[in-house]
Scaffold this motif. Structure first.
Motif, PDB file in Angstrom:
ATOM      1  N   TYR A   1       0.985  -1.189  -0.062  1.00 30.88           N
ATOM      2  CA  TYR A   1       0.140  -0.077   0.052  1.00 30.88           C
ATOM      3  C   TYR A   1       0.913   1.321   0.008  1.00 30.88           C
ATOM      4  N   GLN A   2       1.986   1.285   0.512  1.00 35.61           N
ATOM      5  CA  GLN A   2       3.334   2.420   0.636  1.00 35.61           C
ATOM      6  C   GLN A   2       4.022   2.418  -0.418  1.00 35.61           C
ATOM      7  N   LYS A   3       3.797   1.296  -1.536  1.00 40.41           N
ATOM      8  CA  LYS A   3       4.656   1.047  -2.593  1.00 40.41           C
ATOM      9  C   LYS A   3       6.268   0.975  -2.224  1.00 40.41           C
ATOM     10  N   ILE A   4       6.265   0.274  -1.031  1.00 38.59           N
ATOM     11  CA  ILE A   4       7.826  -0.162  -0.654  1.00 38.59           C
ATOM     12  C   ILE A   4       8.003  -1.668  -1.100  1.00 38.59           C
ATOM     13  N   LYS A   5       9.043  -1.733  -1.641  1.00 35.72           N
ATOM     14  CA  LYS A   5       9.509  -3.012  -2.262  1.00 35.72           C
ATOM     15  C   LYS A   5       9.713  -4.161  -0.925  1.00 35.72           C
ATOM     16  N   VAL A   6       8.833  -5.402  -1.370  1.00 38.00           N
ATOM     17  CA  VAL A   6       8.812  -6.355  -0.416  1.00 38.00           C
ATOM     18  C   VAL A   6       9.759  -7.414  -0.595  1.00 38.00           C
ATOM     19  N   ILE A   7      10.670  -7.992   0.435  1.00 38.35           N
ATOM     20  CA  ILE A   7      11.774  -9.112   0.048  1.00 38.35           C
ATOM     21  C   ILE A   7      11.256 -10.276   1.025  1.00 38.35           C
ATOM     22  N   HIS A   8      10.862 -11.249   0.196  1.00 34.66           N
ATOM     23  CA  HIS A   8      10.131 -12.391   0.742  1.00 34.66           C
ATOM     24  C   HIS A   8      11.200 -13.605   0.998  1.00 34.66           C
TER      25      HIS A   8
END
Length: 372
Positions: free
Chosen positions: A110-117
Motif C-alpha cells: 500500500y505504501q509502494k515499498i519493495k517487499v523482500i520475501h
C-alpha cells in the motif's frame, strides 16, 4: 545507503531473520531497522536475547483469544501507522508464511515499498493445510518484489504461478542460524546444558519429539501418542524419548495423560539454544515442525515428519526425511527400522541437506546490493 526494515513476530521468523540482520547490520551500504509484532511474545524474546537483536519497533500485538481476521486487520493498521508512515524504507523484509508476513507485505505494498520475501515459494497445494499459512504465502508472493527461495522446487512453484522476475535460489537462512547458534553454545560451556537436563539418560539413544500443529489436534495426536508409547515400551532399555510439550492445552493435557513411561521425558518447551543443542544430541527426530525438517539434516539426524503433507518436499526427495503422518503403524515401523537397521539409518543420516550450506544470508545481501 539503502534503508531496510525487518519485520517478524514469531520465534521461527526471528531465528531465520537473525543471520540476515547480522549480515546487513555489519554492512555500511544498509541502514537497518528491526520491528517485531510479537505474535509469540516469550518465545520471541528468548531468540532476540540469544542472538543479541535490538528492536526499534515493538508492536506487542497479541491479545487473548484473538481471531485471525482481527489480528490481520490490527497488524496492517499498526505496521502502517506506527512504522511505515514514520520513516521511509527502500526494502521491507518478511520471512515465511505467518499472519505477520501477509499483513506486513500488504501494508508495504500500500505504501509502494519493495517487499523482500525470505523462504519464498513453499507450497503444499492445499489451501487449508497448513492453515492459514498456505494462503498467507500464496498471497505474499503476489505482493513481493524479490523472492529468495530455499530450493529449486520452491522456485519452480513460483514459476508455475507466473512469477518469474527476481526469483533466486539461495538455500535457507535457518541453516545459517543453526550453525551460528551452535557456535555460540560451544563457545560458552556445553556442560551447562548437560547439567540442566541431568534427568535425561544420554547414554541411551535419544528420540526427540516435537508436535504442536493444529492439524494434529484430536484423533491424530492421540494416534501419535499411542505410537510413541509403544516405541517407548518396546525399546525401554535402549531408548530415551524427550518431548518438549507445547503449552497449547490441545497438546499439553493429552500428552501428560497418555505418555506415561519411565523412558519418556515430558519437559517444558525449549528455548532455541536448548532445542538445537538437544537436536545435536539426538539420534532421530519425530516432528511436525517445518524448521526442524530443514535443520536436522545439517546435523545428520533422520527426521520422521508427523504430517500428512509437507511443503518441504525436498527433504523427502533427498532422503533426509520420511513422511509418516499420524499413522500409528508407519510411525512405529519407521522408528524401529531406524533404531535397528544401521544401514538404513546411515543412508538417511548421511543424505545431503537440500536446504543450504550456511551461506544464504551472504548470498541475499550480495543480490540486494545489485539492485542499488
Amino acid at each position: 545507503m539503502k534503508k531496510v526494515l525487518f519485520v517478524f513476530g514469531t520465534r521461527p521468523e526471528a531465528i531465520k531473520m537473525a543471520p540476515l540482520i547480522k549480515n546487513f547490520s555489519e554492512d555500511k551500504h544498509f541502514d537497518v531497522k528491526i520491528a517485531v509484532t510479537a505474535q509469540h511474545r516469550e518465545m520471541l524474546d528468548q531468540v532476540l536475547h540469544f542472538f543479541e537483536i535490538n528492536v526499534d519497533y515493538d508492536l506487542n500485538i497479541m491479545k487473548p483469544n484473538q481471531s485471525l481476521h482481527e489480528l490481520t486487520a490490527r497488524l496492517v493498521s499498526r505496521i502502517t501507522d506506527d512504522i511505515l508512515l514514520k520513516e521511509p524504507f527502500d526494502f521491507v523484509f518478511v520471512q515465511g508464511d505467518t499472519t505477520t508476513v501477509l499483513a506486513t507485505s500488504l501494508a508495504a505494498f500500500y505504501q509502494k515499498i519493495k517487499v523482500i520475501h525470505i523462504e519464498a515459494g513453499l507450497r503444499s497445494d492445499d489451501m487449508y493445510s497448513p492453515f492459514p499459512e498456505e494462503m498467507n504465502r500464496v498471497l505474499t508472493s503476489k505482493l513481493t518484489f524479490a523472492h529468495f527461495c530455499p530450493t529449486k522446487n520452491a522456485q519452480q512453484n513460483l514459476i508455475k504461478e507466473g512469477i518469474k522476475d527476481n526469483v533466486f535460489v539461495v538455500g535457507n537462512t535457518v541453516i545459517d542460524a543453526l550453525l551460528m547458534g551452535l557456535n555460540k553454545i560451544n563457545s560458552t560451556n556445553e556442560q551447562i546444558m548437560f547439567e540442566k537436563f541431568k534427568n535425561i539418560d544420554f547414554s541411551k539413544k535419544i528420540i526427540l519429539v516435537t508436535c504442536h500443529r493444529r492439524e494434529n489436534f484430536g484423533k491424530p495426536f492421540e494416534e501419535i501418542c499411542q505410537a510413541i508409547l509403544s516405541i517407548a515400551k518396546q525399546k525401554d532399555k535402549t531408548v530415551e524419548i524427550v518431548y518438549p510439550v507445547h503449552l497449547n492445552p490441545n497438546i499439553k493435557e493429552y500428552a501428560h495423560k497418555w505418555l506415561i513411561a519411565s523412558n519418556i521425558k515430558l519437559i517444558s518447551p525449549l528455548d532455541y539454544p536448548e532445542l538445537i543443542w538437544m537436536m545435536s544430541k539426538s539420534n532421530l527426530i519425530l516432528t511436525d515442525s517445518g524448521g526442524i525438517q530443514e535443520e536436522a539434516p545439517s546435523l545428520g539426524k533422520p527426521v520422521l515428519v508427523l504430517r500428512k503433507v509437507t511443503e518441504r518436499t525436498e527433504g523427502v526427495e533427498a532422503g533426509t526425511a520420511v513422511l509418516v503422518g499420524s499413522n500409528y503403524d508407519k510411525i512405529c515401523a519407521e522408528t524401529v527400522k531406524l533404531l535397528d537397521n544401521e544401514n538404513y539409518y546411515s543412508k538417511i543420516a548421511s543424505a545431503s541437506n537440500p536446504y543450504g550450506d550456511g551461506t544464504t544470508s551472504k548470498q541475499i545481501k550480495t543480490i540486494l546490493k545489485s539492485f542499488e
